[in-house]
Design an enzyme around this catalytic site. Structure first.
Site, short mmCIF file in Angstrom:
data_model
loop_
_atom_site.label_atom_id
_atom_site.label_comp_id
_atom_site.label_asym_id
_atom_site.label_seq_id
_atom_site.Cartn_x
_atom_site.Cartn_y
_atom_site.Cartn_z
N VAL A 61 0.81 -1.23 0.00
CA VAL A 61 0.00 0.00 0.00
C VAL A 61 0.85 1.28 0.00
O VAL A 61 0.31 2.36 -0.20
CB VAL A 61 -1.00 0.05 1.18
CG1 VAL A 61 -2.04 -1.04 1.07
CG2 VAL A 61 -0.28 0.01 2.52
N SER A 141 -6.07 3.46 16.34
CA SER A 141 -5.73 2.67 17.53
C SER A 141 -6.00 3.54 18.77
O SER A 141 -6.05 4.77 18.66
CB SER A 141 -4.24 2.30 17.48
OG SER A 141 -3.80 1.80 18.72
N TYR A 159 4.67 4.42 16.19
CA TYR A 159 3.32 3.84 16.10
C TYR A 159 2.23 4.79 16.61
O TYR A 159 1.29 5.09 15.86
CB TYR A 159 3.29 2.48 16.82
CG TYR A 159 2.01 1.71 16.58
CD1 TYR A 159 1.81 0.98 15.42
CD2 TYR A 159 0.98 1.73 17.52
CE1 TYR A 159 0.63 0.28 15.19
CE2 TYR A 159 -0.21 1.04 17.30
CZ TYR A 159 -0.37 0.31 16.13
OH TYR A 159 -1.55 -0.36 15.91
N SER A 162 1.83 7.67 14.25
CA SER A 162 1.21 7.26 12.97
C SER A 162 -0.30 7.12 13.14
O SER A 162 -1.07 7.50 12.25
CB SER A 162 1.82 5.95 12.45
OG SER A 162 1.36 4.83 13.19
N LYS A 163 -0.74 6.59 14.26
CA LYS A 163 -2.17 6.37 14.47
C LYS A 163 -2.90 7.67 14.82
O LYS A 163 -4.05 7.86 14.45
CB LYS A 163 -2.39 5.32 15.56
CG LYS A 163 -1.87 3.92 15.15
CD LYS A 163 -2.55 3.44 13.89
CE LYS A 163 -2.12 2.05 13.48
NZ LYS A 163 -2.79 1.59 12.26
N1 LIG Z 1 -3.56 -5.88 16.97
C1 LIG Z 1 -3.73 -4.77 17.69
O1 LIG Z 1 -3.55 -4.77 18.92
C2 LIG Z 1 -4.16 -3.50 17.03
C3 LIG Z 1 -4.67 -2.49 17.86
C4 LIG Z 1 -5.05 -1.29 17.28
C5 LIG Z 1 -4.92 -1.10 15.92
N2 LIG Z 1 -4.42 -2.09 15.14
C6 LIG Z 1 -4.28 -1.81 13.71
O2 LIG Z 1 -5.13 -2.67 12.99
C7 LIG Z 1 -4.55 -2.93 11.70
C8 LIG Z 1 -4.46 -4.43 11.50
O3 LIG Z 1 -3.58 -4.96 12.48
P1 LIG Z 1 -3.55 -6.49 12.88
O4 LIG Z 1 -3.45 -6.54 14.33
O5 LIG Z 1 -4.60 -7.24 12.16
O6 LIG Z 1 -2.09 -6.86 12.31
P2 LIG Z 1 -1.58 -8.12 11.48
O7 LIG Z 1 -0.09 -8.03 11.52
O8 LIG Z 1 -2.25 -9.35 11.95
O9 LIG Z 1 -2.11 -7.80 10.01
C9 LIG Z 1 -1.59 -6.71 9.28
C10 LIG Z 1 -1.53 -7.09 7.82
O10 LIG Z 1 -1.05 -5.96 7.07
C11 LIG Z 1 -0.19 -6.43 6.04
N3 LIG Z 1 0.71 -5.37 5.63
C12 LIG Z 1 1.76 -4.85 6.32
N4 LIG Z 1 2.37 -3.92 5.57
C13 LIG Z 1 1.69 -3.84 4.40
C14 LIG Z 1 1.86 -3.06 3.22
N5 LIG Z 1 2.87 -2.19 3.12
N6 LIG Z 1 1.00 -3.24 2.19
C15 LIG Z 1 -0.02 -4.15 2.30
N7 LIG Z 1 -0.22 -4.92 3.38
C16 LIG Z 1 0.64 -4.76 4.42
C17 LIG Z 1 0.55 -7.61 6.68
O11 LIG Z 1 1.11 -8.47 5.71
C18 LIG Z 1 -0.56 -8.25 7.53
O12 LIG Z 1 -1.20 -9.27 6.81
C19 LIG Z 1 -3.19 -2.23 11.71
O13 LIG Z 1 -3.32 -0.98 11.09
C20 LIG Z 1 -2.90 -2.06 13.17
O14 LIG Z 1 -2.02 -1.00 13.42
C21 LIG Z 1 -4.05 -3.29 15.66
#
Ligand SMILES: NC(=O)c1ccc[n+]([C@@H]2O[C@H](COP(=O)([O-])OP(=O)(O)OC[C@H]3O[C@@H](n4cnc5c(N)ncnc54)[C@H](O)[C@@H]3O)[C@@H](O)[C@H]2O)c1
Length: 254
Positions: A61, A141, A159, A162-163
Site C-alpha cells: 500500500v 488505535s 506507532y 502514525s495512528k
Molecule cells: N492488533 C492490535 O492490537 C491492534 C490495535 C489497534 C490497531 N491495530 C491496527 O489494525 C490494523 C491491523 O492490524 P492487525 O493486528 O490485524 O495486524 P496483522 O499483523 O495481523 O495484520 C496486518 C496485515 O497488514 C499487512 N501489511 C503490512 N504492511 C503492508 C503493506 N505495506 N501493504 C499491504 N499490506 C501490508 C501484513 O502483511 C498483515 O497481513 C493495523 O493498522 C494495526 O495497526 C491493531
C-alpha cells in the site's frame, strides 16, 4: 429473481492488510453479509474456505502506482467500489526485519500506517464516487489517542504518532467528502490478539500486564473489531462520518 440479502449485499468492498488479524476478520464478516470482497495484502491473502465472491491481490500500500492499479482493476472487474477498509499496518516491532535503526523504522511505520492509508484512500475516492458513494474505514488505535503504556516504554516509537495521524486524516477527509456521499471513519482498538501483538502476548508477564490495562481484563479479538467495521461500512451508520470509534474494553475510559 430475488436479490441476495445481507447487510452489505450489492456492495464491493476492498480490505487491505487482509491476510491476517483484523483485515482477515473483516473479509470473513463482510463475505458473510454478501459483499463482494477483495483482499489486498503485501503477503498473498488467504481466501480459501470463505463465503461469497472473492479475489485477492498482492500489493504494497506504500506503492502509489501499485495500489492505484489494484483499485482500478477492482472497479472495472466488479463494476464499482463502495467500501474500503485500511487495515494494512505495522508496529515498530515488526516494521523492518533487517535493521534496528530507529530512524529507518520510524519512516517505515509512518509510511505504511499513515501514508499507505492516505494513498489507498486517495486512489479509491474517485471510484467510490463513480459507484454512487460508500464508506472508508481506517484502522487507527487507542495509541492514536493516548501514548504508549508506561510498561512498554518506547518514547521513540512512531506507532502512536502514525495512528494519531490516521485519526486526524480521517476527520480531514470526512469533512472534505461529506457532501459527496462518502463517509470516512476510523476504529481505535485497544490491544487485539493478532500477529501484530504476538511478540508481546507470547511473553506471559507482558500478556498479563496488557490484559490488566483493559478494565475488561482481556485483549480484544479480531472479530470484535470486524463487527464495528461492518457497522461503519453499512448504511446503518448513514449519519456517521469523521468519527473515531473506540473498541478497547474500557482502556481509554480510565
Ligand atoms: N492488533 C492490535 O492490537 C491492534 C490495535 C489497534 C490497531 N491495530 C491496527 O489494525 C490494523 C491491523 O492490524 P492487525 O493486528 O490485524 O495486524 P496483522 O499483523 O495481523 O495484520 C496486518 C496485515 O497488514 C499487512 N501489511 C503490512 N504492511 C503492508 C503493506 N505495506 N501493504 C499491504 N499490506 C501490508 C501484513 O502483511 C498483515 O497481513 C493495523 O493498522 C494495526 O495497526 C491493531
Amino acid at each position: 429473481m430475488t436479490s441476495p440479502s445481507g447487510r452489505l449485499a450489492g456492495k464491493v468492498a476492498m480490505v487491505t492488510g487482509a491476510s491476517s488479524g483484523i483485515g482477515k476478520a473483516c473479509i470473513e464478516r463482510f463475505s458473510a453479509e454478501n459483499a463482494t470482497v477483495i483482499a489486498v495484502d503485501i503477503a498473498k491473502p488467504v481466501t480459501e474456505g470463505l463465503m461469497g465472491p472473492l479475489s485477492s491481490y498482492a500489493c504494497d500500500v506504500t506503492n502509489s502506482d501499485s495500489i492505484k492499479e489494484v483499485i482500478n482493476n477492482i472497479s472495472s472487474e466488479y463494476g464499482g467500489l463502495h467500501i474500503v477498509v485500511n487495515s494494512a499496518g505495522v508496529s515498530a516491532r515488526n516494521a523492518l526485519s533487517d535493521t534496528t535503526d530507529i530512524e529507518r523504522i520510524w519512516d517505515r511505520v509512518i509510511e505504511v500506517n499513515l501514508k499507505g492509508t492516505f494513498l489507498t484512500s486517495m486512489h479509491s475516492v474517485p471510484e467510490i464516487e463513480k459507484s454512487g458513494g460508500g464508506a472508508i474505514i481506517n484502522l487507527a488505535s487507542t495509541m492514536g489517542i493516548v501514548g504508549y503504556p508506561t510498561g512498554l516504554r518506547n518514547g521513540y516509537s512512531a506507532y502512536p504518532p502514525s495512528k494519531g495521524g490516521v485519526v486526524q486524516f480521517t476527520k480531514t477527509l470526512a469533512v472534505d467528502l461529506a457532501d459527496r456521499g462518502i463517509r470516512v471513519n476510523c476504529l481505535c482498538p485497544g490491544f487485539v490478539e493478532t500477529s501484530l501483538t504476538e511478540s508481546l502476548t507470547s511473553d506471559n508477564e507482558t500478556n498479563n500486564y496488557l490484559k490488566g490495562l483493559h478494565p475488561m481484563g482481556r485483549l480484544g479479538r479480531p472479530d470484535e473489531i470486524a463487527n464495528a467495521a461492518l457497522f461503519l461500512a453499512s448504511d446503518e451508520s448513514s449519519f456517521i462520518t469523521g468519527s473515531s470509534l473506540v473498541i478497547d474494553g474500557g482502556y481509554t475510559a480510565q
